[in-house]
Design a protein around this motif. Structure first.
Motif, mmCIF file in Angstrom:
data_model
loop_
_atom_site.group_PDB
_atom_site.id
_atom_site.type_symbol
_atom_site.label_atom_id
_atom_site.label_comp_id
_atom_site.label_asym_id
_atom_site.label_seq_id
_atom_site.Cartn_x
_atom_site.Cartn_y
_atom_site.Cartn_z
ATOM 1 N N ASP A 108 28.361 33.503 41.528
ATOM 2 C CA ASP A 108 29.446 32.795 40.829
ATOM 3 C C ASP A 108 30.817 33.130 41.421
ATOM 4 N N ASP A 167 30.665 29.470 43.453
ATOM 5 C CA ASP A 167 30.299 28.935 42.147
ATOM 6 C C ASP A 167 30.295 27.402 42.123
ATOM 7 N N GLU A 186 26.505 26.867 45.321
ATOM 8 C CA GLU A 186 25.633 26.659 44.157
ATOM 9 C C GLU A 186 25.851 25.288 43.522
HETATM 10 MG MG MG Z 1 26.898 29.918 38.565
#
Ligand code: MG
Ligand code: C2E
Ligand code: MG
Ligand code: MG
Length: 279
Positions: free
Chosen positions: A181, A203, A237
């Motif tokens: 993240d 993130d 991500e």
């Molecule tokens: Mg995440």
């Protein structure tokens, strides 16, 4: 009169609080039960090389198979498990399960295909993670190069000299360390230089607004540039669209994870997916 209405407010507040506390206690009791019955499972989401589409790893994601409500996301129960300390036992279970899967996945491979596992801060502060990890891997005969530990940015930002020592020991063993993240906390780029990490995960919130935000593109570009200099892999991500994939590749980000490439699936499904690829 105002005294009386204050009193009523206090009573209402107390009864609401009682409801919340009862729900939390119930959830805690159910989680303890789930641990005893091993009602947890791990799903695995592929991490891919976005230039080729090849699977380069797997992230283990915890699921609670609730007897009544079915499969539950960690977002529902990990926060409470962290507050009550139950995450220590749940996390130990998850680590062992992920390690066992890493062994299975890599049994007949020459190049390791690493399995990432999320680890909470409490697991680091409460016990010697390097000792726990080396004992588990030794006992299971699992190659440390097939495992990556994902830490949140806040864990890294708050960490003491002791946890830094633990991070170093894990890296010396051959375990990968990843900051999860990245960009959501308050750590920033300098942590990439200070910490012995092998990977940084940008993130989802950066991937989402990518096409509309010059600032996000600039941030990703500078993470990618610094990481390359420090020999740190960059993974983005939450990639859901082809447009996001191509923008990220243009920015120099090579690895990605997201629904575009694959949702989290059961261990067996993941093994099948990888077997298909290696033929
Ligand atoms: Mg995440
Ligand atoms: P995370 O480690 O950042 O994991 C990524 C989350 O994003 C996962 O949610 C995953 O299913 C979801 N995701 C993946 N691709 C996409 C996408 O393209 N779009 C969207 N919208 N979402 C995507 P999940 O499985 O619900 O896990 C949530 C969080 O729970 C994880 O975030 C992690 O912080 C935590 N967690 C999961 N497993 C464990 C565990 O074993 N131990 C601990 N301590 N925490 C865990
Ligand atoms: Mg993660
Ligand atoms: Mg993440």
């Amino acid at each position: 009169e105002s005294k009386r209405s204050r009193l009523r407010e206090v009573r209402e507040f107390n009864s609401k609080l009682a409801v919340v506390l009862r729900q939390r206690m119930q959830l805690t009791t159910e989680l303890q039960q789930a641990l005893r019955h091993e009602d947890f499972t791990l799903h695995y989401q592929p991490k891919v090389d976005m230039t080729t589409g090849a699977v380069t790893g797997a992230e283990a994601l915890l699921r609670w198979c609730h007897p009544v409500f079915g499969l539950q996301s960690p977002a529902l129960f990990v926060p409470i498990a962290e507050e009550t300390g139950l995450i220590l036992d749940i996390g130990a279970w998850a680590f062992k399960a992920a390690a066992s899967f890493a062994g299975q996945l890599n049994r007949e491979r020459r190049e390791p295909l690493p399995v990432s596992v999320n680890v909470s801060q409490l697991q680091f502060t409460h016990r010697d993670m390097s000792k726990f990890v080396s004992e588990v891997l030794l006992e299971m005969h699992v190659d440390p190069r097939t495992l990556v530990i994902e830490l949140t940015e806040s864990l890294v930002a708050d960490s003491s000299d002791e946890s830094l020592t633990v991070f170093r020991r894990l890296r010396e063993m051959g375990i990968g360390l990843s900051i999860d993240d990245f960009g959501t906390g308050y750590s920033g780029l300098r942590y990439l230089e200070i910490f012995p990490i092998s990977e940084v995960k940008i993130d989802r919130s950066f991937v989402q607004g990518l096409d509309r935000s010059r600032a996000k593109r600039l941030i990703i570009e500078s993470v990618v540039r610094l990481a390359a200099e420090l020999d740190i892999a960059v993974v983005a991500e939450g990639i859901e669209t082809e447009m996001q994939r191509s923008s990220l590749l243009e920015l120099g980000c090579r690895y990605g994870q997201g629904y575009l490439f694959g949702r989290p699936v059961s261990a067996d499904t993941f093994l099948g997916l990888v077997k298909q690829q290696s033929v």
